[in-house]
Design a protein around this motif. Structure first.
Motif, PDB file in Angstrom:
ATOM      1  N   TYR A   1      22.324 117.208 -41.673  1.00 56.38           N
ATOM      2  CA  TYR A   1      21.472 117.547 -40.904  1.00 56.38           C
ATOM      3  C   TYR A   1      21.958 118.285 -38.900  1.00 56.38           C
ATOM      4  O   TYR A   1      20.933 119.298 -39.662  1.00 56.38           O
ATOM      5  CB  TYR A   1      20.371 116.238 -40.300  1.00 56.38           C
ATOM      6  CG  TYR A   1      19.444 116.644 -39.652  1.00 56.38           C
ATOM      7  CD1 TYR A   1      18.007 116.902 -40.476  1.00 56.38           C
ATOM      8  CD2 TYR A   1      19.753 115.847 -38.171  1.00 56.38           C
ATOM      9  CE1 TYR A   1      17.130 116.909 -39.538  1.00 56.38           C
ATOM     10  CE2 TYR A   1      18.101 116.794 -37.549  1.00 56.38           C
ATOM     11  CZ  TYR A   1      17.135 117.394 -38.038  1.00 56.38           C
ATOM     12  OH  TYR A   1      15.695 117.315 -38.026  1.00 56.38           O
ATOM     13  N   ARG A   2      22.193 117.912 -38.533  1.00 53.18           N
ATOM     14  CA  ARG A   2      22.535 118.309 -37.282  1.00 53.18           C
ATOM     15  C   ARG A   2      23.067 120.447 -37.574  1.00 53.18           C
ATOM     16  O   ARG A   2      23.130 120.636 -37.007  1.00 53.18           O
ATOM     17  CB  ARG A   2      24.052 117.666 -36.915  1.00 53.18           C
ATOM     18  CG  ARG A   2      23.003 116.557 -35.586  1.00 53.18           C
ATOM     19  CD  ARG A   2      23.424 115.722 -35.346  1.00 53.18           C
ATOM     20  NE  ARG A   2      22.868 114.544 -35.126  1.00 53.18           N
ATOM     21  CZ  ARG A   2      21.980 114.433 -33.779  1.00 53.18           C
ATOM     22  NH1 ARG A   2      21.915 115.237 -33.202  1.00 53.18           N
ATOM     23  NH2 ARG A   2      21.364 113.409 -33.460  1.00 53.18           N
TER      24      ARG A   2
ATOM     25  N   VAL B   1      17.278 111.686 -43.825  1.00 51.53           N
ATOM     26  CA  VAL B   1      18.418 111.121 -41.403  1.00 51.53           C
ATOM     27  C   VAL B   1      16.438 110.268 -41.377  1.00 51.53           C
ATOM     28  O   VAL B   1      16.197 109.009 -40.997  1.00 51.53           O
ATOM     29  CB  VAL B   1      18.280 112.275 -40.653  1.00 51.53           C
ATOM     30  CG1 VAL B   1      19.265 112.419 -40.720  1.00 51.53           C
ATOM     31  CG2 VAL B   1      17.227 113.003 -40.705  1.00 51.53           C
ATOM     32  N   ASN B   2      15.296 110.545 -41.679  1.00 50.44           N
ATOM     33  CA  ASN B   2      14.243 109.548 -41.247  1.00 50.44           C
ATOM     34  C   ASN B   2      13.741 108.718 -42.631  1.00 50.44           C
ATOM     35  O   ASN B   2      13.103 107.800 -41.774  1.00 50.44           O
ATOM     36  CB  ASN B   2      13.431 110.207 -40.982  1.00 50.44           C
ATOM     37  CG  ASN B   2      12.949 111.167 -39.601  1.00 50.44           C
ATOM     38  OD1 ASN B   2      13.708 110.270 -38.269  1.00 50.44           O
ATOM     39  ND2 ASN B   2      13.123 112.661 -39.723  1.00 50.44           N
TER      40      ASN B   2
ATOM     41  N   ASP C   1      23.720 111.774 -41.411  1.00 52.30           N
ATOM     42  CA  ASP C   1      23.867 112.778 -40.200  1.00 52.30           C
ATOM     43  C   ASP C   1      24.305 114.063 -39.441  1.00 52.30           C
ATOM     44  O   ASP C   1      24.453 115.351 -39.296  1.00 52.30           O
ATOM     45  CB  ASP C   1      23.930 111.610 -38.581  1.00 52.30           C
ATOM     46  CG  ASP C   1      23.297 112.401 -37.152  1.00 52.30           C
ATOM     47  OD1 ASP C   1      22.277 112.676 -37.416  1.00 52.30           O
ATOM     48  OD2 ASP C   1      23.716 112.513 -36.753  1.00 52.30           O
TER      49      ASP C   1
ATOM     50  N   ARG D   1      31.275 108.263 -38.398  1.00 54.82           N
ATOM     51  CA  ARG D   1      30.563 109.298 -37.857  1.00 54.82           C
ATOM     52  C   ARG D   1      29.949 108.708 -39.656  1.00 54.82           C
ATOM     53  O   ARG D   1      29.977 108.366 -40.908  1.00 54.82           O
ATOM     54  CB  ARG D   1      31.255 110.418 -38.406  1.00 54.82           C
ATOM     55  CG  ARG D   1      32.029 110.386 -37.164  1.00 54.82           C
ATOM     56  CD  ARG D   1      31.250 110.839 -35.998  1.00 54.82           C
ATOM     57  NE  ARG D   1      32.311 110.609 -34.721  1.00 54.82           N
ATOM     58  CZ  ARG D   1      32.304 109.936 -33.486  1.00 54.82           C
ATOM     59  NH1 ARG D   1      30.910 110.457 -32.928  1.00 54.82           N
ATOM     60  NH2 ARG D   1      32.748 110.328 -32.400  1.00 54.82           N
ATOM     61  N   ASP D   2      28.572 109.441 -39.585  1.00 53.57           N
ATOM     62  CA  ASP D   2      27.440 108.946 -40.757  1.00 53.57           C
ATOM     63  C   ASP D   2      27.447 110.470 -41.433  1.00 53.57           C
ATOM     64  O   ASP D   2      27.099 111.992 -40.175  1.00 53.57           O
ATOM     65  CB  ASP D   2      26.116 109.136 -40.389  1.00 53.57           C
ATOM     66  CG  ASP D   2      24.734 109.045 -40.860  1.00 53.57           C
ATOM     67  OD1 ASP D   2      24.330 108.161 -41.300  1.00 53.57           O
ATOM     68  OD2 ASP D   2      25.240 109.756 -42.369  1.00 53.57           O
TER      69      ASP D   2
ATOM     70  N   GLU E   1      20.040 122.138 -39.328  1.00 53.19           N
ATOM     71  CA  GLU E   1      19.419 122.250 -37.652  1.00 53.19           C
ATOM     72  C   GLU E   1      20.267 123.357 -36.782  1.00 53.19           C
ATOM     73  O   GLU E   1      19.268 124.034 -36.805  1.00 53.19           O
ATOM     74  CB  GLU E   1      19.355 120.849 -36.792  1.00 53.19           C
ATOM     75  CG  GLU E   1      18.705 121.159 -36.129  1.00 53.19           C
ATOM     76  CD  GLU E   1      18.321 119.675 -35.061  1.00 53.19           C
ATOM     77  OE1 GLU E   1      19.782 119.200 -35.451  1.00 53.19           O
ATOM     78  OE2 GLU E   1      17.551 119.262 -35.057  1.00 53.19           O
TER      79      GLU E   1
ATOM     80  N   ARG F   1      21.444 106.740 -49.056  1.00 52.79           N
ATOM     81  CA  ARG F   1      20.381 106.115 -48.440  1.00 52.79           C
ATOM     82  C   ARG F   1      19.075 106.713 -48.857  1.00 52.79           C
ATOM     83  O   ARG F   1      17.937 106.142 -48.823  1.00 52.79           O
ATOM     84  CB  ARG F   1      20.457 108.145 -47.289  1.00 52.79           C
ATOM     85  CG  ARG F   1      19.913 108.136 -46.063  1.00 52.79           C
ATOM     86  CD  ARG F   1      19.884 106.846 -45.165  1.00 52.79           C
ATOM     87  NE  ARG F   1      21.186 106.884 -44.623  1.00 52.79           N
ATOM     88  CZ  ARG F   1      21.786 107.832 -42.947  1.00 52.79           C
ATOM     89  NH1 ARG F   1      20.508 107.875 -42.930  1.00 52.79           N
ATOM     90  NH2 ARG F   1      22.513 107.764 -43.040  1.00 52.79           N
TER      91      ARG F   1
ATOM     92  N   ASP G   1      16.046 116.195 -43.144  1.00 49.74           N
ATOM     93  CA  ASP G   1      14.556 115.631 -42.265  1.00 49.74           C
ATOM     94  C   ASP G   1      13.687 114.127 -42.955  1.00 49.74           C
ATOM     95  O   ASP G   1      14.126 113.535 -41.957  1.00 49.74           O
ATOM     96  CB  ASP G   1      13.096 116.875 -41.517  1.00 49.74           C
ATOM     97  CG  ASP G   1      12.935 116.073 -40.904  1.00 49.74           C
ATOM     98  OD1 ASP G   1      13.299 116.135 -39.314  1.00 49.74           O
ATOM     99  OD2 ASP G   1      11.938 115.565 -40.609  1.00 49.74           O
TER     100      ASP G   1
END
Ligand SMILES: Cc1cc2nc3c(=O)[nH]c(=O)nc-3n(C[C@H](O)[C@H](O)[C@H](O)COP(=O)(O)O)c2cc1C
Ligand code: SF4
Length: 420
Positions: free
Chosen positions: A314-315, A346-347, A311, A307-308, A318, A395, A343
């Motif tokens: 973020y989720r 993650v992007n 991410d 798992r990240d 969110e 990251r 955001d």
């Protein structure tokens, strides 16, 4: 390590469609004992001595709340059973309603007797509409058995908003108002539903009440830890081979639950208590599950090394961004700020200083938000940055490097060099 099944003892043994099977398992004995041999104040004292604390997440002492409502002046009083169960990874209330609705109804009848309420509501999560028929049938049978002769219980359905599980937003929802939190004080035991003294308790809290009244506070308080008595239902999901509901004595270790019972392997992190709960690395797996260490709603979500973390966070944020009612500024703007930074991360657009922005945004949210959503939204952020900082910092470094490589023109030098 084995379970201690007192609350779920009837589950699978009784027929939830037939109250006679409940009566055969000492059903309604607690209610009769309370009504025939105890005063409302004695019931409250017994719950206080048992040390029962709210199972909805916050862990407020149940007997104390009842006492406040019992003493409050009011032409009428209300009891609300919080069956909204919107917390991510939580599905224990559904299990109790599905398998042993009579314990919940008996607990509600005893609670109403203790505080002097003649009207009660069960606020049922919209997504649990399929439980309605069973619950209505249980209510009818409880009425026929005389359990509800002095209590009118009405089921109200939610409409799918997470915030409506928060007690003050829940009351607004029942009153037909917008589902947003209320300013407090006044607190519900003094001024709650329609302005009258109101008790709001979680399904699991109320289902514990018949056990305590029947077996006594001393029996109950022998289980658990100093601050956390009895047992707790845990909902284990995620990267485990045996997900499901486990009932453990308070104070049992996270390791026994996640690895011993649920079969977790290669565990990287466990989120305990739902979306705003603690984010614990594997190195903390020995932590006891109790109010004085870590607990919350009972949600235990397991993540393995595939798992990240970026991410994941973020989720999580969110979800909170989607579900915040937007009434108060620290939560509304704070979550917006968190999501903007996450955001970027993650992007692949993270910049140096982003982690510091996340940290700075958390402080006003935690201290000045109006309700538990905004107050505890910083918890997963702070934990993730404390225990998994390298994943976030890595990251950003990766993004910075990739951007600088993309900006290298055919001359072989990054664009910024050409501008110097
Ligand atoms: C955003 C938010 C959502 C909540 N959702 C629930 C829920 O679905 N079920 C629940 O019992 N408590 C939920 N709570 C906690 C309730 O506000 C309240 O503390 C609880 O129902 C009191 O019952 P207890 O003392 O028996 O735990 C939530 C709190 C917050 C801040
Ligand atoms: S903390 Fe968030 S969810 Fe709670 S009242 Fe404020 S804006 Fe609404």
């Amino acid at each position: 390590m084995s379970e201690k099944r007192i609350l779920t003892e009837n589950c699978g043994l009784i027929d939830p469609k037939d109250i006679n099977t409940y009566l055969a398992k000492q059903g309604l004995q607690a209610w009769r004992k309370a009504r025939k041999t105890m005063t409302p104040q004695q019931v409250i004292e017994e719950i206080k001595r048992a040390g029962l604390r709210g199972r909805g997440g916050a862990g407020f002492p149940c007997g104390l709340k009842w006492e406040l409502a019992g003493r409050a002046e009011g032409e009428k009083k209300y009891l609300i059973c919080n069956a909204d169960e919107g917390e991510v990874g939580t599905f224990k209330d559904r299990f109790l309603i599905q398998n042993d609705p009579f314990s919940l109804l008996e607990g509600m009848a005893i609670s109403a007797f203790a505080i002097g309420a003649e009207k009660a509501f069960i606020y049922l999560r919209a997504e649990y509409r399929y439980l309605l028929e069973g619950l209505r049938n249980a209510l009818r049978q409880a009425e026929d058995s005389g359990l509800l002769e002095e209590l009118d219980i009405e089921i109200r359905e939610g409409a799918g908003a997470y915030i409506c599980g928060e007690e003050s937003a829940l009351m607004n929802s029942i009153e037909g108002k917008r589902g947003e939190a209320r300013f407090r004080p006044p607190f519900p035991p003094v001024n709650g539903l329609f302005g009258f003294p109101t008790i709001i308790n979680n399904v699991e809290t109320l289902a514990n009440v018949p056990l305590i009244i029947r077996n006594g506070a001393d029996w109950y308080s022998r289980m658990g830890t100093k601050e956390s008595k009895g047992t707790k239902l845990f909902c284990v999901s995620g990267d485990v081979s045996r997900p499901g509901i486990y009932e453990l004595e308070m104070g049992s270790s996270l390791k026994d639950l996640v690895i011993g019972l649920a079969g977790g392997e290669d565990v990287m992190m466990v989120q305990v208590g739902g979306s705003t709960g603690r984010v614990l690395p594997f190195s903390m797996i020995d932590i006891p599950l109790a109010y004085e260490s870590v607990l919350g709603s009972g949600a235990v979500i397991v993540f393995d090394h595939s798992r990240d973390m970026v991410d994941f966070l973020y989720r999580t944020i969110e979800f909170l961004n989607e579900e915040s009612c937007g009434l108060c500024t620290p939560c509304r703007e704070g979550i917006e700020c968190l999501i903007e930074v996450l955001d970027r991360l993650v992007n692949g657009e993270g910049v140096q200083g982003d982690l510091e922005i996340l940290e700075v945004s958390c402080a006003p949210m935690a201290s000045a938000s109006l309700c538990g959503l905004g107050q505890s939204a910083p918890t997963p952020v702070r934990d993730s940055l404390q225990y998994f900082r390298e994943a976030f910092a890595g990251r950003i470094s990766q993004s910075v490097l990739l951007r600088s490589l993309k900006s290298i023109p055919s001359s072989g030098k990054p664009a910024s060099y050409n501008q110097d």
